[in-house]
Design an enzyme around this catalytic site. Structure first.
Site, PDB file in Angstrom:
ATOM      1  N   CYS A  78      92.780  22.469 -22.975  1.00  0.00           N
ATOM      2  CA  CYS A  78      92.065  23.160 -21.946  1.00  0.00           C
ATOM      3  C   CYS A  78      91.605  24.678 -22.308  1.00  0.00           C
ATOM      4  CB  CYS A  78      92.327  23.210 -20.724  1.00  0.00           C
ATOM      5  SG  CYS A  78      91.570  24.117 -19.431  1.00  0.00           S
ATOM      6  N   HIS A 116      72.213  26.960   4.622  1.00  0.00           N
ATOM      7  CA  HIS A 116      70.949  27.034   3.768  1.00  0.00           C
ATOM      8  C   HIS A 116      70.815  28.380   3.267  1.00  0.00           C
ATOM      9  CE1 HIS A 116      66.506  26.516   2.876  1.00  0.00           C
ATOM     10  NE2 HIS A 116      66.319  27.845   3.447  1.00  0.00           N
TER      11      HIS A 116
END
Length: 463
Positions: free
Chosen positions: A47, A445
Site C-alpha cells: 500500500c 443536498h
C-alpha cells in the site's frame, strides 16, 4: 547449533510490516507482550510503497492535469497544459516516503517491540532465522504480502518490462505504454499515463475489461477510457514479445486490429502472487494452496495453531482494507476475546480510474446465480445534480435487493464520488437493515449520496 547464534525469545514474532503487522505489534505490546517485527525490505508493504499511496498520488496529479485541460468548460482561460513528469514523480515520492518513514519510526519507537531487518525463514514451527541468528516465538504472524506475477509469455525474458513496482521508479514519460492486463491495476495506470500524455494500449486476453464486474460496468469503463484516447484490445490470444527499434513489439491475435503493437514501454499487470515461496514454510508444517497462498481458517489461523497469516499472502482479499481487517480480526480474538470472523465481512473495494467505481457485496451476475428473486435499481450520473454541477456526469449507479427479504445484496457506483458514496450502502448492509432504511433517510443536498434513496425508490423486478 550448526553455526547459529541462539537469540532472544519473544511472545510474538511478526514477519512483514505491511498493513496488518505494525498495527498488531501495537496492540500486542500494549497488552504487555514482547514482540519482534521482521521486515526485509520496505516498511509499509504494498500500500505505502507500490500500491495505494503512490498510485493515488499519481491519480491525483492526472486528475488535476485533466481538469486543467478542460479549463475552458469551467470558464478558465488557459494556455496549453504540459506535464512536468519529474515533478509528478517527486510529489508521488514525497507521499510514499513520508508514509514509510512514519510507520518505521512508530515501530522503532514502540516499547517492547524489537524491529529486525532481514530475510526471515522458518527453522521449525516456533523458530525463525535471519542470517545466522535465531529467534523463537510463542505465536508467529505472517504479513508477507504479494508481488506482481510475471506470466510466461513468449519472449517476455528478452524485452525490458515494467511491473506495478518498477513503474514507480520511471524517470521518463513513456511515449507509448503497452499494458498487458485489463483489470484494476492496468486500468488505473492506463488512464494516469494517458492523461500525462503517453499513447496507451491495453491488451486484455478476456472478452471484456475487469471480468469480475458486471458487463454493463465493464462496458461503461471501456467507453470512459476510449473517450480519452486509450486503445483497448480484447480477446487477445498468443501474446508475445520481441525487441524493436522503437522499443518493444507486442504480438497479439485479436478478432480485430493489427497483429502487432509497437510501444516504447511495457507494463505487465496480469495479477499477483504471494510472497510465500522463500519462507521455508515446510519446516513449520504450514500448508499452502496450489497457488502458494497460505491456508487459513475463519480466524486467520493456519493449520499450525500458533501461526497466523494476514493480508495478501492468505488469499482472503487483496486490498489494504482486507489486510487491516485481518489485523482487527486477529486482535479481537486473541486480545479482546471478541469472536470476529473473516466470514463476517462484506466484499467491498474501489477502482480508482476517474470517475471511480465503488463496489459493495454481490455483482448482479452473482446475485442472479444465487437463485434469489431480485429487485434492481439504476440511475445514470447525468441525473445526479452534484455530478452535473461538477461537469462530471460519466457513469451510473446500480443497486440489487432481495425481493423477499428487502436485504441489500450489492451495489456499484461508477461515477464522481462513487468510492465515498458506496460506504453508506455498505454500512446499512453491515447493520443488516432492509433497503428501506436508506429510503427513509434524509440526506444532504447536493451530494451523490442523496440519490441513493431515489435509486432504491425506483426498484423493479429483474427480468
Amino acid at each position: 547449533m550448526g553455526g547459529f547464534v541462539m537469540s532472544r525469545h519473544f511472545d510474538a514474532i511478526i514477519i512483514g510490516a505491511g498493513q496488518a503487522g505494525p498495527s498488531l505489534a501495537g496492540r500486542l505490546t500494549e497488552a504487555g507482550k514482547t514482540v519482534a517485527l521482521i521486515e526485509r525490505k520496505l516498511f509499509g508493504g504494498t500500500c505505502v510503497n507500490t500500491g495505494c499511496m503512490p498510485t493515488k498520488a499519481m491519480v491525483a496529479s492526472a486528475y488535476a492535469i485533466h481538469t486543467a485541460r478542460r479549463g475552458a468548460e469551467y470558464g478558465m482561460t488557459t494556455g496549453p497544459v504540459s506535464v512536468d513528469f519529474t515533478r509528478v514523480m517527486a510529489r508521488k515520492e514525497k507521499v510514499r516516503l513520508d508514509s514509510r518513514s512514519g510507520i518505521e519510526s512508530w515501530l522503532k519507537g514502540m516499547k517492547n517491540c524489537a524491529v529486525l531487518e532481514g530475510h526471515a525463514r522458518f527453522e521449525s514451527p516456533t523458530e525463525i532465522r535471519i542470517g545466522e541468528e535465531r529467534f523463537s516465538g510463542e505465536q508467529i504472524f505472517l504479513n508477507v504480502g504479494g508481488r506482481a506475477a510475471i506470466p510466461d509469455f513468449s519472449g517476455v525474458d528478452e524485452v525490458p518490462y515494467l511491473t506495478n513496482s518498477s513503474i514507480m521508479e520511471l524517470t521518463h514519460l513513456p511515449r507509448h505504454l503497452i499494458i498487458i492486463g485489463g483489470s484494476y491495476i492496468g486500468l488505473e495506470f492506463a488512464q494516469i499515463f494517458r492523461r500525462f500524455g503517453s499513447e496507451v494500449t491495453v491488451i486484455e486476453k478476456g472478452a471484456r475489461l475487469i471480468a469480475r464486474e458486471d458487463e454493463d460496468v465493464s462496458d461503461a469503463i471501456r467507453d470512459i477510457l476510449e473517450q480519452e484516447g486509450i486503445h483497448i484490445r480484447l480477446n487477445a490470444e498468443c501474446i508475445r514479445f520481441a525487441r524493436h527499434a522503437d522499443g518493444v513489439a507486442a504480438g497479439v491475435d485479436c478478432t480485430s486490429g493489427p497483429p502487432e503493437v509497437i510501444g516504447s514501454d511495457v507494463l505487465l499487470a496480469t495479477g499477483r502472487r504471494p510472497n510465500t515461496d522463500d519462507l521455508d514454510l515446510d519446516k513449520a508444517g504450514v500448508k499452502t494452496d496450489a497457488r502458494g497462498y497460505i491456508e487459513v481458517d475463519d480466524m486467520l489461523r493456519t493449520n499450525v495453531p500458533h501461526i497466523f497469516a494476514m493480508g495478501d499472502c492468505n488469499g482472503r482479499g487483496a486490498f489494504t482494507h482486507t489486510s487491516y481487517n485481518d489485523f482487527e480480526i486477529v486482535a479481537a480474538n486473541l486480545i479482546d476475546k471478541d469472536p470476529r470472523r473473516v466470514s463476517d465481512r462484506i466484499q467491498t473495494y474501489a477502482l480508482y480510474i476517474d470517475p471511480p467505481l465503488g463496489r459493495a457485496g454481490m455483482t448482479e451476475t452473482e446475485a442472479r446465480r444465487s437463485g434469489r428473486k431480485l429487485l434492481i435499481g439504476t440511475r445514470p450520473m447525468t441525473r445526479v445534480g452534484r455530478a452535473v454541477e461538477k461537469g462530471e456526469t460519466l457513469g451510473f449507479m446500480k443497486v440489487i435487493v432481495d425481493a423477499d427479504t428487502q436485504e441489500i445484496l450489492g451495489a456499484s457506483i461508477l461515477g464522481t464520488g462513487g468510492d465515498e458514496a458506496i460506504q453508506s450502502i455498505l454500512d446499512v448492509m453491515y447493520a443488516k437493515r432492509p433497503y428501506t432504511t436508506i429510503s427513509r433517510a434524509m440526506h444532504i443536498h447536493p451530494t451523490v449520496s442523496e440519490l441513493i434513496p431515489t435509486v432504491f425508490g425506483d426498484l423493479s423486478p429483474a427480468k
